[in-house]
Design a protein around this motif. Structure first.
Motif, PDB file in Angstrom:
ATOM      1  N   UNK A 114       0.830  -1.208   0.000  1.00 51.52           N
ATOM      2  CA  UNK A 114       0.000   0.000   0.000  1.00 51.52           C
ATOM      3  C   UNK A 114       0.865   1.259   0.000  1.00 51.52           C
ATOM      4  N   UNK A 115       1.933   1.254   0.821  1.00 50.58           N
ATOM      5  CA  UNK A 115       2.804   2.426   0.902  1.00 50.58           C
ATOM      6  C   UNK A 115       3.513   2.692  -0.421  1.00 50.58           C
ATOM      7  N   UNK A 153      -1.083 -16.926  -2.208  1.00 53.93           N
ATOM      8  CA  UNK A 153      -1.513 -16.156  -1.036  1.00 53.93           C
ATOM      9  C   UNK A 153      -0.878 -14.777  -0.977  1.00 53.93           C
ATOM     10  N   UNK A 154       0.473 -14.694  -0.966  1.00 51.71           N
ATOM     11  CA  UNK A 154       1.109 -13.371  -0.932  1.00 51.71           C
ATOM     12  C   UNK A 154       0.765 -12.510  -2.150  1.00 51.71           C
ATOM     13  N   UNK A 158      -0.979  -8.864  -1.985  1.00 52.82           N
ATOM     14  CA  UNK A 158      -0.353  -7.656  -2.540  1.00 52.82           C
ATOM     15  C   UNK A 158      -1.262  -6.999  -3.572  1.00 52.82           C
ATOM     16  N   UNK A 159      -1.890  -7.833  -4.436  1.00 56.60           N
ATOM     17  CA  UNK A 159      -2.812  -7.289  -5.430  1.00 56.60           C
ATOM     18  C   UNK A 159      -3.996  -6.599  -4.755  1.00 56.60           C
ATOM     19  N   UNK A 160      -4.457  -7.194  -3.662  1.00 55.20           N
ATOM     20  CA  UNK A 160      -5.564  -6.570  -2.919  1.00 55.20           C
ATOM     21  C   UNK A 160      -5.144  -5.234  -2.327  1.00 55.20           C
ATOM     22  N   UNK A 165      -5.650   0.586  -2.345  1.00 48.38           N
ATOM     23  CA  UNK A 165      -5.008   1.903  -2.394  1.00 48.38           C
ATOM     24  C   UNK A 165      -5.480   2.702  -3.602  1.00 48.38           C
ATOM     25  N   UNK A 166      -5.557   2.045  -4.748  1.00 48.70           N
ATOM     26  CA  UNK A 166      -6.014   2.740  -5.957  1.00 48.70           C
ATOM     27  C   UNK A 166      -7.471   3.173  -5.824  1.00 48.70           C
TER      28      UNK A 166
END
Length: 406
Positions: A114-115, A153-154, A158-160, A165-166
């Motif tokens: 997200x950052x 899973x990871x 990350x995609x989520x 964020x978008x």
């Protein structure tokens, strides 16, 4: 009001940050801080509980990462700039090293994703997200059994994080655009209101100027003519006395009209039965100025509005006053005629005439003001004149004119 760096790509000028944006951004930041603290706590607890050796290096590393995060969060909150890029990149590198010592900190990958997407330009965000994905997948494979879940899973997490964020970016941008549009609309309404007020002031100024010109102005011009003649030593004393008396009467009438105008702010009222009387008054005033004039009325324009009746009286006053002052005429005739749904006013004199295309020697306000008044009543003014052949001023108004020529 961009919520992410564009990497130097030119963007249109943005309005200042709205209160809604500042509030939303503050909530997002505090949510991210809380999530980071929770995930770091989970990772540290798992790392300490599952440590086979001394947990001190892991604790020190986690503390260093946490301190760096707190330092950057405070610095960005105080003053945002390009410093958040370095803060995120160093935080990413520190987390990568920490994950090498303990894969239990893989949970922090969600916050880092997200950052990176929030603070880094697209040219840096994409590589940074790939690094986060590689480190997260590697840590997941080290921590648990090798399988599709350890990879998917990871990646899904990350995609989520990127999608969330978008979405926040788009929602905040939409709110900012709405606030900017509302502000622009309010400014436009204020500007239109100001323009409307200015138009009203100009219209009222023109109306008052026309009233003063047609009322007191015409009377003063006649008084000046009479007094010039009354003070001429070549004029017979009896005639000079009569002209001085007439000038006094005109001054008294003009004073009464001016007081009525100032009291009512409308010196143009002509009653339903007062049109003929008003025209006769214009003829009589011309007679006092030495111009032999007569009035003929054919028909009764009872349906004319008060403003239209006033325009006809003012037209007769203006035409006769100009004739008396400039035309060197001996006679003038005023004719009011009703034809169907129109009323026609003609003022004809036998003076020296003039070229209507040329500006006269006067102020020019009388005829221009008359044309404006007649136009607002839906009518038209025609001036027919030639040098040496007299002048005809023709005014045509619709019978049912209710326009606001005031």
């Amino acid at each position: 009001m961009p919520v992410r760096d564009t990497g130097g790509v030119p963007v249109p000028d943005q309005p200042p940050m709205s209160r809604a944006y500042v509030t939303a951004d503050r909530y997002v930041q505090w949510g991210g801080h809380l999530l980071f603290a929770v995930l770091m706590g989970i990772g540290l607890a798992r790392a300490v509980s599952g440590a086979t050796g001394s947990p001190v290096p892991v604790i020190l590393g986690a503390t260093a990462v946490a301190c760096w995060y707190v330092f950057g969060a405070i610095a960005i909150a105080v003053r945002r700039g390009h410093r958040e890029r370095a803060w995120v990149l160093i935080l990413l590198a520190a987390w990568t090293v920490l994950t090498v010592f303990s894969p239990d900190f893989v949970w922090v990958a969600f916050v880092l994703a997200m950052l990176c997407w929030h603070f880094l330009p697209l040219t840096l965000a994409v590589p940074a997200e790939l690094i986060v994905a590689v480190v997260a997948v590697t840590a997941a494979l080290r921590e648990g059994p090798v399988g599709a879940g350890s990879v998917l899973g990871p990646l899904i997490g990350i995609a989520t994080a990127i999608a969330v964020t978008e979405t926040v970016h788009r929602v905040v941008d939409a709110a900012a655009a709405r606030d900017a549009l509302a502000s622009e609309l309010a400014q436009t309404q204020l500007r239109l209101a100001r323009q409307e007020r200015e138009a009203v002031v100009l219209a009222e100024r023109e109306r008052m100027g026309s009233e003063i010109h047609d009322g007191a102005g015409q009377a003063l011009a006649g008084i000046v003519m009479l007094l010039q003649s009354a003070t001429d030593p070549e004029v017979e004393p009896q005639r000079r006395q009569a002209q001085a008396t007439t000038a006094l009467e005109m001054a008294t009438t003009a004073l009464a009209q001016t007081r009525s105008f100032l009291r009512d702010l409308d010196g143009s009222a002509v009653g339903a039965d007062g049109l003929a009387a008003g025209l006769q008054g214009a003829v009589d005033q011309a007679g006092r100025l030495g111009l032999a004039a007569e009035l003929h009325v054919h028909g009764t324009p009872a349906a004319l509005s008060e403003q239209s009746r006033s325009v006809l009286v003012r037209a007769a006053q203006e035409a006769l006053a100009n004739t008396a002052r400039h035309a060197q005429a001996t006679r003038a005739m005023v004719t009011l005629t009703v034809v169907g749904d129109e009323v026609h006013l003609d003022v004809v004199d036998d003076g020296r005439g003039f070229d209507p295309a040329q500006t006269g020697s006067g102020t020019g306000f009388g005829l221009s003001g008359l044309r404006s008044r007649v136009a607002r009543c839906g009518g038209a003014v025609t001036i027919d004149s030639e040098p040496g052949d007299g002048t005809t001023v023709h005014v045509c108004l619709p019978i049912e004119a209710v326009g606001g020529a005031r």
